[in-house]
Design a protein around this motif. Structure first.
Motif, short mmCIF file in Angstrom:
data_model
loop_
_atom_site.label_atom_id
_atom_site.label_comp_id
_atom_site.label_asym_id
_atom_site.label_seq_id
_atom_site.Cartn_x
_atom_site.Cartn_y
_atom_site.Cartn_z
N ASP A 62 17.90 25.72 -39.14
CA ASP A 62 19.32 25.24 -38.92
C ASP A 62 19.51 23.75 -38.64
N ASP A 63 18.63 23.20 -37.98
CA ASP A 63 18.92 22.06 -37.29
C ASP A 63 17.53 21.17 -37.32
N GLY A 64 16.68 21.33 -38.25
CA GLY A 64 15.38 20.84 -38.26
C GLY A 64 14.36 21.58 -39.11
N TYR A 65 13.20 21.49 -38.57
CA TYR A 65 12.02 22.18 -39.10
C TYR A 65 11.03 22.61 -38.28
N LEU A 66 10.33 23.51 -38.76
CA LEU A 66 9.09 24.10 -37.75
C LEU A 66 7.94 23.70 -38.94
N THR A 67 6.83 23.29 -38.05
CA THR A 67 5.60 22.97 -38.97
C THR A 67 4.37 23.79 -38.18
N CYS A 68 3.76 24.33 -39.13
CA CYS A 68 2.39 25.24 -38.64
C CYS A 68 1.26 24.35 -39.10
N LEU A 69 0.47 24.15 -38.36
CA LEU A 69 -0.71 23.16 -38.79
C LEU A 69 -1.95 24.01 -39.11
N GLY A 70 -1.88 25.35 -39.09
CA GLY A 70 -2.99 26.22 -39.20
C GLY A 70 -3.92 26.02 -37.75
N ASP A 71 -5.38 25.87 -37.92
CA ASP A 71 -6.09 26.08 -36.67
C ASP A 71 -7.19 25.13 -36.79
N GLU A 72 -6.81 23.86 -37.22
CA GLU A 72 -7.82 22.83 -37.13
C GLU A 72 -6.85 21.61 -36.61
N PRO A 73 -7.58 20.47 -36.22
CA PRO A 73 -6.81 19.16 -35.71
C PRO A 73 -5.97 18.75 -36.81
N TYR A 74 -5.01 17.81 -36.35
CA TYR A 74 -4.18 17.17 -37.43
C TYR A 74 -4.90 15.95 -38.07
N CYS A 75 -4.52 15.81 -39.36
CA CYS A 75 -5.11 14.48 -39.88
C CYS A 75 -3.95 13.71 -40.62
N GLU A 76 -4.21 12.55 -40.91
CA GLU A 76 -2.96 11.64 -41.40
C GLU A 76 -2.36 12.21 -42.69
N GLU A 77 -2.84 12.76 -43.43
CA GLU A 77 -2.26 13.20 -44.55
C GLU A 77 -1.06 14.24 -44.38
N GLU A 78 -1.12 14.69 -43.21
CA GLU A 78 -0.14 15.74 -42.85
C GLU A 78 0.99 14.98 -42.14
N ARG A 79 1.08 13.81 -42.02
CA ARG A 79 2.09 12.94 -41.04
C ARG A 79 3.35 13.29 -41.47
N GLU A 80 4.02 13.56 -43.13
CA GLU A 80 5.32 13.70 -43.34
C GLU A 80 5.67 15.08 -43.00
N TYR A 81 4.87 16.04 -42.68
CA TYR A 81 5.38 17.29 -42.48
C TYR A 81 5.29 17.69 -40.69
N VAL A 82 4.84 16.47 -40.17
CA VAL A 82 4.93 16.71 -38.71
C VAL A 82 5.83 15.97 -38.00
N SER A 83 5.96 14.56 -38.47
CA SER A 83 6.76 13.56 -37.77
C SER A 83 8.19 13.95 -37.44
N TYR A 84 8.53 14.03 -36.23
CA TYR A 84 10.10 14.42 -35.88
C TYR A 84 10.48 15.92 -36.14
N ALA A 85 9.27 16.61 -36.18
CA ALA A 85 9.60 18.10 -36.42
C ALA A 85 10.19 18.61 -35.03
N LYS A 86 11.00 19.49 -35.26
CA LYS A 86 11.97 20.26 -34.17
C LYS A 86 10.57 21.04 -33.43
N TRP A 87 9.90 21.89 -34.21
CA TRP A 87 8.94 22.79 -33.64
C TRP A 87 7.61 22.51 -34.29
N LEU A 88 6.52 22.36 -33.69
CA LEU A 88 5.14 22.32 -34.08
C LEU A 88 4.40 23.26 -33.47
N LEU A 89 3.65 24.24 -34.39
CA LEU A 89 2.79 25.10 -33.77
C LEU A 89 1.18 24.64 -33.93
#
Length: 264
Positions: free
Chosen positions: A160-187
């Motif tokens: 309702d006021d942002g977004y939640l991002t699930c990264l799966g079960d491996e470390p972050y890589c830079e290609e994911e930045r647009e989906y992670v930056s300023y996320a309300k919730w990060l799994l």
């Protein structure tokens, strides 16, 4: 929305269940992965959820501790369809490799009475990198996490006021930045403490430490961080986990137990 952690453990956990969870919006539910077996049903029962209520299942990748529970879910759903107890259809989402594997394994291991519902009332839906899908009246965006092991997709879902991002079960890589930056919730997975990396070897297993995940969340301005997919000794080290994460992360931190529910 509400997040129910059915399991928070890594592949070889025995005292807790493998990582999988349910996202709920009122009476609508999305199961994300299934853990390693039919223990999924025990976790759903303990969480006061029924497979009869699950109409959407997302598969992130084919590793046994995430994928095999989905086979059991498909079997149970189809069986309940045959018994007249399951209302409506079921939808399984994943990239091309897991969708192909799910159907192949169903054909090989499940009775024809179960398999017959595939492509009839059980829909196997291939999603692609960057694809947007409306699921339980929310916008889900699927994305390739550029896995160094098995092909794997994460996703972002609107709240309702942002977004939640699930990264799966491996470390972050830079290609994911647009989906992670300023996320309300990060799994995010956190296999072990940084101070115990020599004991658990997270990097050899393509995983993060608590420090790594927390630093990522701080750097990318994540407001709420949920850490899971950990070694099960975490249960006796919770204060150390919290201290390591809070040394670099100033947001709202969750290191949940199995069956814990979090309002999003």
């Amino acid at each position: 929305m509400q997040l129910t952690l059915l399991g928070t453990g890594n592949a070889l956990a025995t005292h807790i269940y493998n990582t999988c969870f349910v996202l709920s919006d009122g009476e609508s539910h999305v199961l994300v992965d299934g853990g390693g077996g039919n223990g999924l049903f025990t976790q759903l029962e303990k969480a006061d959820l029924s497979i009869l209520e699950i109409h959407h299942i997302i598969m992130t990748h084919k590793h046994t501790d995430h994928f095999f529970g989905v086979i059991w879910a498909l079997r149970a759903i189809s069986q309940q369809m045959n018994a007249g107890a399951y209302e409506g259809d079921a939808y399984f989402y994943g990239h091309d490799e897991v969708i192909t594997l799910l159907e192949k394994m169903a054909q090989e291991f499940l009775p024809q009475a179960i398999v017959k519902n595939i492509h009839q009332r059980i829909h196997l839906i291939t999603v692609h990198d960057g694809e947007i899908r409306p699921i339980i009246n929310r916008e889900f965006v699927f994305f390739d996490i550029h896995s160094t092991k098995a092909k794997q997709y994460g996703f972002r879902v609107t709240l309702d006021d942002g977004y939640l991002t699930c990264l799966g079960d491996e470390p972050y890589c830079e290609e994911e930045r647009e989906y992670v930056s300023y996320a309300k919730w990060l799994l995010c997975e956190a296999f072990c403490l940084k101070s115990e990396a020599d004991l658990f070897h997270p990097y050899e297993k393509h995983h993060s430490t608590v420090y790594d995940a927390a630093k990522l969340a701080e750097d990318l301005h994540v407001r709420h961080l949920v850490l899971y997919h950990s070694e099960e000794g975490r249960l006796n080290k919770l204060e150390r986990y919290l201290q390591e994460a809070q040394s670099v992360y100033n947001g709202d931190l969750h290191i949940p137990h199995d069956l814990e529910k979090i309002d999003l």
